[in-house]
Design an enzyme around this catalytic site. Structure first.
Site, PDB file in Angstrom:
ATOM      1  N   ASP A 115      21.736  14.816  39.625  1.00 39.57           N
ATOM      2  CA  ASP A 115      21.528  13.421  39.232  1.00 39.57           C
ATOM      3  C   ASP A 115      20.515  13.565  38.095  1.00 39.57           C
ATOM      4  O   ASP A 115      20.381  14.861  37.475  1.00 39.57           O
ATOM      5  CB  ASP A 115      20.781  12.551  40.190  1.00 39.57           C
ATOM      6  CG  ASP A 115      21.418  11.291  40.121  1.00 39.57           C
ATOM      7  OD1 ASP A 115      20.167  10.573  39.563  1.00 39.57           O
ATOM      8  OD2 ASP A 115      21.675  10.776  40.934  1.00 39.57           O
ATOM      9  N   HIS A 122      16.214   7.696  38.341  1.00 36.86           N
ATOM     10  CA  HIS A 122      17.564   7.445  38.934  1.00 36.86           C
ATOM     11  C   HIS A 122      17.618   8.137  40.422  1.00 36.86           C
ATOM     12  O   HIS A 122      17.881   7.856  41.384  1.00 36.86           O
ATOM     13  CB  HIS A 122      18.729   7.615  37.938  1.00 36.86           C
ATOM     14  CG  HIS A 122      19.731   7.098  38.602  1.00 36.86           C
ATOM     15  ND1 HIS A 122      20.744   7.986  39.198  1.00 36.86           N
ATOM     16  CD2 HIS A 122      20.583   5.817  38.832  1.00 36.86           C
ATOM     17  CE1 HIS A 122      21.855   7.208  39.730  1.00 36.86           C
ATOM     18  NE2 HIS A 122      22.038   6.015  39.412  1.00 36.86           N
ATOM     19  N   ASN A 150       6.963   8.183  57.279  1.00 42.51           N
ATOM     20  CA  ASN A 150       5.752   8.779  57.052  1.00 42.51           C
ATOM     21  C   ASN A 150       4.587   7.476  56.877  1.00 42.51           C
ATOM     22  O   ASN A 150       3.733   7.590  56.830  1.00 42.51           O
ATOM     23  CB  ASN A 150       5.622   9.286  55.870  1.00 42.51           C
ATOM     24  CG  ASN A 150       5.995   8.652  54.563  1.00 42.51           C
ATOM     25  OD1 ASN A 150       6.375   7.497  54.546  1.00 42.51           O
ATOM     26  ND2 ASN A 150       6.115   9.298  53.111  1.00 42.51           N
ATOM     27  N   ASN A 176      30.781   1.107  38.445  1.00 43.14           N
ATOM     28  CA  ASN A 176      30.141  -0.356  38.204  1.00 43.14           C
ATOM     29  C   ASN A 176      31.173  -1.059  37.231  1.00 43.14           C
ATOM     30  O   ASN A 176      30.490  -2.071  36.563  1.00 43.14           O
ATOM     31  CB  ASN A 176      28.814  -0.372  37.926  1.00 43.14           C
ATOM     32  CG  ASN A 176      27.851   0.392  38.990  1.00 43.14           C
ATOM     33  OD1 ASN A 176      28.216   0.370  39.947  1.00 43.14           O
ATOM     34  ND2 ASN A 176      26.703   0.833  38.479  1.00 43.14           N
ATOM     35  N   ALA A 199      35.090  10.238  40.726  1.00 45.89           N
ATOM     36  CA  ALA A 199      35.445   9.321  41.810  1.00 45.89           C
ATOM     37  C   ALA A 199      36.900   9.421  41.959  1.00 45.89           C
ATOM     38  O   ALA A 199      37.326   9.235  43.107  1.00 45.89           O
ATOM     39  CB  ALA A 199      34.844   7.795  41.691  1.00 45.89           C
ATOM     40  N   SER A 215      25.939   3.641  42.602  1.00 46.84           N
ATOM     41  CA  SER A 215      25.000   4.794  42.675  1.00 46.84           C
ATOM     42  C   SER A 215      24.063   4.808  44.089  1.00 46.84           C
ATOM     43  O   SER A 215      23.802   5.696  44.425  1.00 46.84           O
ATOM     44  CB  SER A 215      23.805   4.567  41.653  1.00 46.84           C
ATOM     45  OG  SER A 215      24.247   5.366  40.434  1.00 46.84           O
TER      46      SER A 215
END
Length: 516
Positions: free
Chosen positions: A130, A161, A174, A253, A265, A318
């Protein structure tokens, strides 16, 4: 704003693509791939000309724009170059600030069935390829089981991103903000975005996929895409699959922008994820295709942000993909006996059906359901994938992953159990040995109709009319049990045995026996 049809992008609305007018080369650099038969001197010559090695296993080099024109001409003349392409920028990112306050409730937890489950400790790794991870963000500062596989840029910030994607997978419990789907996951990050942290080059994506695969079997998350195939990214994906990893990709998208096929994809064997909203509806922007395997929440998703080291909402496939990646690593950790091919089927076939009954191009098999995936019966392994056509199994083929032949001069009989499925694995090819003056017999027993055929060397694909002259034999009858015989009148040689299914059949599990 959506992904450009002309270039790859990181697929999320918290970090959106700014479409370039075309798929530009990264600083004019060139990717050069040598043929398997190229002499060692060809590689030496490239390095002397200033080329850097991108992926040794793929014989892939990156050549600066000012170097090597005459050298490339000489290498081409000697037949030592397989392909030359620009090292394209995969996309540019722009940051979008949302005016909406961060929703404290992660609504997706109930939607995917983890609100009543306790996730396991660290196990199978998840690697994000990424824009990098902000390891100084409060969610990741001092977090155990967090590894960076290369420098995360911009220095001291990491990718906007990538940080959001990582938080959905592995933000720890946390008390500070978010909790990811697998909070104790072994998280790895490869930063494929250079420059200002907003550009992704083909070479960096390839290196990231291979770095993840080389680090051991795990889940590789690709929340990025393009509307055109890139051969070397395909090759890297297939190498990762052959090494035993599961590759997960965002569907894209562009569902409301012409809906072109997106890559990676739409590469077979990649677990492809679309996006849904709070009502289990497929988001309008979520790309539809026959390659969509399942969907996960991707609208109004709380994520960590590297800008200001806070939190925000994001939309996009994403953010659906990392929920599936984290869930897959969770399931694989709890069910370590699965291989990646079994995990692929478990994750998609256990999904909760939505919309039209059965699988469809919008939602695939349905919405991610972690509880169901933990209990879903495992299919038989399919260990010899990818082997979808000749170029996967021919030594030196474009997608060669060093798959050994089924039979050889010294191993004359074998049996293998495997699977076929529409779109993702429509055919299996195997190299088999034809003994001099001998006979080959192949039988297939399946739970659905399958076809057997034998092809001589020289065929480049068993698909299409151009392949017909290369066919040596095919089974005489159709059905769930088939038998093929062929007598070889010539010298000993290898041939290709294909297992396919006819129109109307979508899935088959078969037992193949070969004797020569």
């Amino acid at each position: 704003m959506r992904a450009s049809p002309a270039a790859a992008a990181i697929l999320g609305a918290a970090a959106l693509l700014v479409p370039p007018p075309a798929a530009h080369a990264a600083a004019g650099a060139t990717l050069v791939q040598l043929t398997p038969a190229a002499a060692c001197s060809a590689a030496v010559d490239l390095v002397r000309a200033g080329a850097t090695v991108v992926a040794p296993r793929l014989a892939l080099y990156r050549l600066a724009p000012s170097a090597g024109r005459s050298l490339l001409a000489r290498l081409r003349a000697r037949g030592e170059v397989r392909l030359v392409e620009p090292d394209r920028t995969a996309g540019r990112l722009a940051r979008l600030d949302f005016s909406d306050p961060l929703v404290p409730l992660e609504w997706w937890r109930a939607a995917v069935g983890v609100d009543t489950l306790t996730p396991p400790p660290a196990g199978r790794p998840v690697t994000i390829v990424d824009s990098g991870l902000d390891v100084s963000h409060p969610e990741f500062l001092g977090r155990p089981n967090t590894e960076t596989l290369n420098a995360q840029e911009p220095a001291g910030i990491g990718g906007e991103h990538g940080t959001g994607v990582a938080s959905l997978i592995a933000a720890p419990a946390n008390g500070l903000g978010l909790v990811g789907i697998y909070p104790e996951a072994l998280l790895r990050s490869w930063d494929a975005a250079k420059g200002a942290g907003t550009e992704l080059a083909t070479s960096e994506i390839v290196q990231g996929i291979l770095a993840a695969a080389n680090a051991g079997k795990g889940v590789i998350n690709l929340s990025l895409g393009a509307s055109t195939k890139d051969v070397v990214i395909e090759q890297a994906v297939y190498q990762a699959l052959r090494a035993g990893s599961l590759v997960v990709a965002a569907s894209g998208n562009d569902g409301d922008r012409g809906n072109p096929l997106g890559y990676p994809a739409s590469i077979p064997h990649v677990l492809t994820v679309g996006a849904t909203d709070r009502n289990d509806g497929v988001a309008p922007f979520s790309s539809r295709s026959r390659f969509v395997d399942l969907v996960a929440p991707g609208v109004d998703i709380p994520i960590a942000t590297a800008i200001g080291k806070g939190f925000k909402l994001g939309d996009g496939t994403s953010y659906a993909a990392p929920l599936v990646s984290g869930a897959a690593a969770w399931v694989w950790t709890v069910r370590p006996q699965l291989d990646a091919t079994q995990l692929f089927e478990v994750m998609r076939r256990s999904a909760r059906d939505v919309g039209d009954p059965g699988r469809d191009d919008a939602a695939g098999f349905g919405v991610l359901d972690v509880q169901a995936a933990l209990a879903y019966p495992a299919p038989v392994p399919d260990p010899l994938e990818p082997n979808d056509d000749v170029e996967f199994v021919r030594p030196g083929g474009l997608y060669d992953t060093s798959l050994p032949p089924l039979t050889t001069p010294t191993r004359r009989s074998t049996r293998v159990r495997a699977r076929l499925t529409a779109a993702e694995d429509p055919r299996d090819l195997y190299r088999v040995w034809l003994p001099r003056g001998g006979r080959l017999t192949a039988t297939a027993s399946a739970d659905s109709d399958v076809d057997l055929s034998l092809w001589r060397q020289g065929v480049t694909s068993v698909v299409g009319r151009g392949a017909v002259p290369y066919r040596l034999a095919r089974a005489a009858t159709a059905g769930t049990s088939e038998r093929l015989t062929y007598r070889n009148a010539g010298p000993g040689r290898f041939a290709y045995l294909a297992v396919t299914f006819p129109r109307g059949v979508r899935d088959a599990t078969y037992l193949l026996r070969v004797q020569s």
